[in-house]
Design a protein around this motif. Structure first.
Motif, PDB file in Angstrom:
ATOM      1  N   CYS A 155      39.127  49.693  52.416  1.00 50.57           N
ATOM      2  CA  CYS A 155      38.199  50.642  51.781  1.00 50.57           C
ATOM      3  C   CYS A 155      36.855  50.013  51.437  1.00 50.57           C
ATOM      4  N   ALA A 156      36.700  48.696  51.652  1.00 51.35           N
ATOM      5  CA  ALA A 156      35.436  47.999  51.391  1.00 51.35           C
ATOM      6  C   ALA A 156      34.869  48.321  50.010  1.00 51.35           C
ATOM      7  N   PRO A 157      35.558  47.930  48.932  1.00 48.09           N
ATOM      8  CA  PRO A 157      35.066  48.231  47.573  1.00 48.09           C
ATOM      9  C   PRO A 157      33.690  47.636  47.310  1.00 48.09           C
ATOM     10  N   GLN A 158      32.855  48.395  46.622  1.00 50.00           N
ATOM     11  CA  GLN A 158      31.512  47.961  46.246  1.00 50.00           C
ATOM     12  C   GLN A 158      31.449  47.812  44.729  1.00 50.00           C
ATOM     13  N   PRO A 159      30.531  46.969  44.230  1.00 45.80           N
ATOM     14  CA  PRO A 159      30.411  46.783  42.777  1.00 45.80           C
ATOM     15  C   PRO A 159      30.261  48.119  42.051  1.00 45.80           C
ATOM     16  N   THR A 160      30.918  48.245  40.914  1.00 40.35           N
ATOM     17  CA  THR A 160      30.942  49.411  40.021  1.00 40.35           C
ATOM     18  C   THR A 160      31.793  50.559  40.566  1.00 40.35           C
ATOM     19  N   ASP A 161      32.464  50.395  41.695  1.00 37.65           N
ATOM     20  CA  ASP A 161      33.343  51.451  42.195  1.00 37.65           C
ATOM     21  C   ASP A 161      34.511  51.683  41.236  1.00 37.65           C
ATOM     22  N   ILE A 162      34.922  52.934  41.108  1.00 39.09           N
ATOM     23  CA  ILE A 162      36.118  53.289  40.344  1.00 39.09           C
ATOM     24  C   ILE A 162      37.254  53.483  41.344  1.00 39.09           C
ATOM     25  N   ILE A 163      38.295  52.648  41.212  1.00 39.33           N
ATOM     26  CA  ILE A 163      39.401  52.629  42.168  1.00 39.33           C
ATOM     27  C   ILE A 163      40.679  53.053  41.451  1.00 39.33           C
ATOM     28  N   ALA A 192      42.045  44.262  40.582  1.00 39.35           N
ATOM     29  CA  ALA A 192      41.387  43.678  39.412  1.00 39.35           C
ATOM     30  C   ALA A 192      41.194  42.181  39.569  1.00 39.35           C
ATOM     31  N   THR A 193      42.076  41.544  40.357  1.00 32.69           N
ATOM     32  CA  THR A 193      41.969  40.104  40.589  1.00 32.69           C
ATOM     33  C   THR A 193      40.868  39.774  41.580  1.00 32.69           C
ATOM     34  N   GLU A 194      40.792  40.535  42.644  1.00 30.69           N
ATOM     35  CA  GLU A 194      39.862  40.212  43.730  1.00 30.69           C
ATOM     36  C   GLU A 194      38.546  40.975  43.660  1.00 30.69           C
ATOM     37  N   TRP A 195      38.551  42.145  43.049  1.00 27.31           N
ATOM     38  CA  TRP A 195      37.320  42.937  42.912  1.00 27.31           C
ATOM     39  C   TRP A 195      37.113  43.236  41.428  1.00 27.31           C
ATOM     40  N   SER A 196      36.805  42.186  40.682  1.00 27.81           N
ATOM     41  CA  SER A 196      36.677  42.314  39.236  1.00 27.81           C
ATOM     42  C   SER A 196      35.414  43.057  38.815  1.00 27.81           C
ATOM     43  N   ASN A 197      34.490  43.279  39.753  1.00 32.55           N
ATOM     44  CA  ASN A 197      33.276  44.042  39.431  1.00 32.55           C
ATOM     45  C   ASN A 197      33.476  45.540  39.642  1.00 32.55           C
ATOM     46  N   CYS A 198      34.720  45.949  39.921  1.00 31.86           N
ATOM     47  CA  CYS A 198      35.082  47.365  39.997  1.00 31.86           C
ATOM     48  C   CYS A 198      35.994  47.697  38.802  1.00 31.86           C
ATOM     49  N   GLY A 242      39.561  40.510  28.607  1.00 35.86           N
ATOM     50  CA  GLY A 242      40.429  41.477  29.257  1.00 35.86           C
ATOM     51  C   GLY A 242      40.138  41.588  30.740  1.00 35.86           C
ATOM     52  N   LEU A 243      40.815  42.507  31.394  1.00 32.35           N
ATOM     53  CA  LEU A 243      40.652  42.758  32.819  1.00 32.35           C
ATOM     54  C   LEU A 243      40.154  44.183  33.025  1.00 32.35           C
ATOM     55  N   PRO A 244      39.420  44.424  34.112  1.00 32.33           N
ATOM     56  CA  PRO A 244      38.892  45.776  34.368  1.00 32.33           C
ATOM     57  C   PRO A 244      39.961  46.717  34.915  1.00 32.33           C
ATOM     58  N   ILE A 245      41.005  46.948  34.108  1.00 32.92           N
ATOM     59  CA  ILE A 245      42.126  47.749  34.591  1.00 32.92           C
ATOM     60  C   ILE A 245      42.807  48.423  33.412  1.00 32.92           C
TER      61      ILE A 245
END
Length: 433
Positions: free
Chosen positions: A246-254, A269-275, A311-314
């Motif tokens: 899905c090629a996540p981009q910064p600030t994406d909501i997944i 959350a581990t690999e795309w922490s900017n989402c 914390g984590l973005p999750i």
């Protein structure tokens, strides 16, 4: 191996580039974004044979040697620790003081920037004490062994593993690995061994993209971030691959609306922490497992960084997949493992569940830019449900995967620009969304 470890390796040999594939961490030998494949199989395989002698192997092999040396030190420390513990028991000395000393040594050594934390498998917690500390008594043995290696060079054993994805290749993975491996054997004079190998060369092919690498990990990474397992826990490696599609981009909501134990959002959350990642499920037990896995990952992250984390973005939420508490068009990416109808749910129930899921996903997913990666083994039911959603979902790609012997598929979907119209709005009723 963590991202920090990769950076440390690249500080030693700055010219190399380290990546993670679905199952391995590896150092890149050469990457081709648009490889000019020939039309016939014979020509392509001939190119693979010639390619082996043209690649820049020197620096990647330096990284492999550094990695191997740390593994040997780890094994030696484990033996030394085991022997010393036996001596303490035989001498009748107390263990409490030794345990306190071990803990102090562990805390101090985790801050050492030269320690590469290659082994992060949570299933091997008892070996963590062998990863840190420096035993001076082993220096002499290491020097003796290194002098032996200089006088008597050992012939390395190797194998080539080809991971191929794409429908337009005129060759198979086995054919590519066979011919490329034969050329490597002629070039280095190494010995081929499929089981007891020293070096694993990776040939990753995705459509017209080729990445040649040398593996740095021996064990599969499929359990790297999960401590609380469920009946259908997804492999972390497959979760990573689905997210990457899905090629996540910064600030994406997944969002994973059927998260189970949370393998997909935790990997995200581990690999795309900017989402920002949301793990949801209708089963309270599954949500509890996901929350426990998130908590374990946070604790692990704090220990690794040596400081308290914010914390984590999750987040983990209990909800109904057919009535998500999310605003219309608020989600960028949906990645989920849908029930196969085997261990969870039933094939009969999927005929009603799948269309309802796709409809609700189309509502919360952002029109025009939203995308989804959905895994299922019930391909007939999914195809039927998708055929009725052509106005909101467009199939971009299908990746076939093997899930415990089941022939499953990951469907990459793109959200069309058409706005979602709730069935109640079509009848003139007002919808709360």
């Amino acid at each position: 191996m963590s991202t920090r470890s990769l950076y440390q390796l690249q500080e030693v040999v700055p010219e190399v580039h380290c990546l993670r594939s679905v199952d391995n961490l590896f150092v890149v030998v050469k990457e081709f974004k648009d490889y000019p494949f020939k039309e016939t199989k014979e020509e392509v395989l001939k190119d693979f044979e010639e390619l082996a002698g043209k690649l820049p192997w020197s620096d990647p092999l330096k990284v492999w040697k550094i990695n191997t040396s740390f593994k040997k030190k780890k094994t030696k420390r484990k033996k030394i620790n085991q022997n010393s513990s036996k001596e303490k028991i035989n001498n009748g000395q107390g263990d409490k003081t030794d345990e306190r000393d071990d803990k102090k040594g562990f805390i101090n050594n985790t801050l050492d920037s030269h320690i590469l934390d290659y082994y992060e498998n949570p299933a091997i917690k008892e070996e963590i004490s062998t990863l840190v500390g420096d035993d001076l008594a082993s220096c002499k043995d290491e020097k003796d062994e290194s002098s032996k290696e200089e006088t008597q060079p050992e012939v390395l054993k190797f194998r080539v593993t080809c991971n191929r994805a794409g429908e337009k290749h005129c060759f198979s993975s086995n054919e590519a690995a066979r011919d490329f491996g034969g050329a490597i054997q002629d070039y280095f004079k190494w010995k081929a061994d499929m089981t007891n190998f020293d070096v694993e060369v990776l040939l990753n092919i995705h459509d017209k993209e080729i990445v040649v690498g040398i593996a740095l990990t021996e064990e599969s990474l499929h359990r790297r971030n999960i401590t609380h397992f469920g009946p259908t826990t997804l492999r972390s490696t497959l979760a990573y691959g689905m997210l990457r599609l899905c090629a996540p981009q910064p600030t994406d909501i997944i969002v994973d609306p059927m998260c189970g134990t949370g393998a997909i959002p935790i990997e995200g959350a581990t690999e795309w922490s900017n989402c920002y990642h949301i793990a949801g499920d209708n089963n309270p037990l599954a949500v509890n497992r996901a929350a426990n896995n998130i908590s374990s990952l946070l604790t692990k992250s704090q220990i690794k960084e040596g400081k308290v984390s914010w914390g984590l973005p999750i987040d983990a939420v209990q909800w109904d997949i057919c009535n998500l508490p999310l605003r219309t068009g608020s989600v960028d990416i949906i990645v989920t493992d849908m029930p196969f109808g085997k261990r969870m749910g039933s094939k009969k129930r999927n005929w009603n569940l799948y269309p309802a899921c796709l409809r609700e996903m189309s509502r919360v997913c952002r029109p025009g830019t939203g995308r989804a990666a959905l895994l299922t083994q019930d391909k007939k039911c999914f195809a039927k449900a998708l055929s009725g959603m052509g106005h909101v979902w467009r199939k971009v790609h299908t990746v076939w995967v093997n899930i415990g012997g089941l022939h499953a598929a990951v469907y990459l979907l793109k959200r069309t620009p058409q706005a979602f119209i709730h069935p109640s709005e079509q009848d003139g009723e007002r919808t709360p969304w």
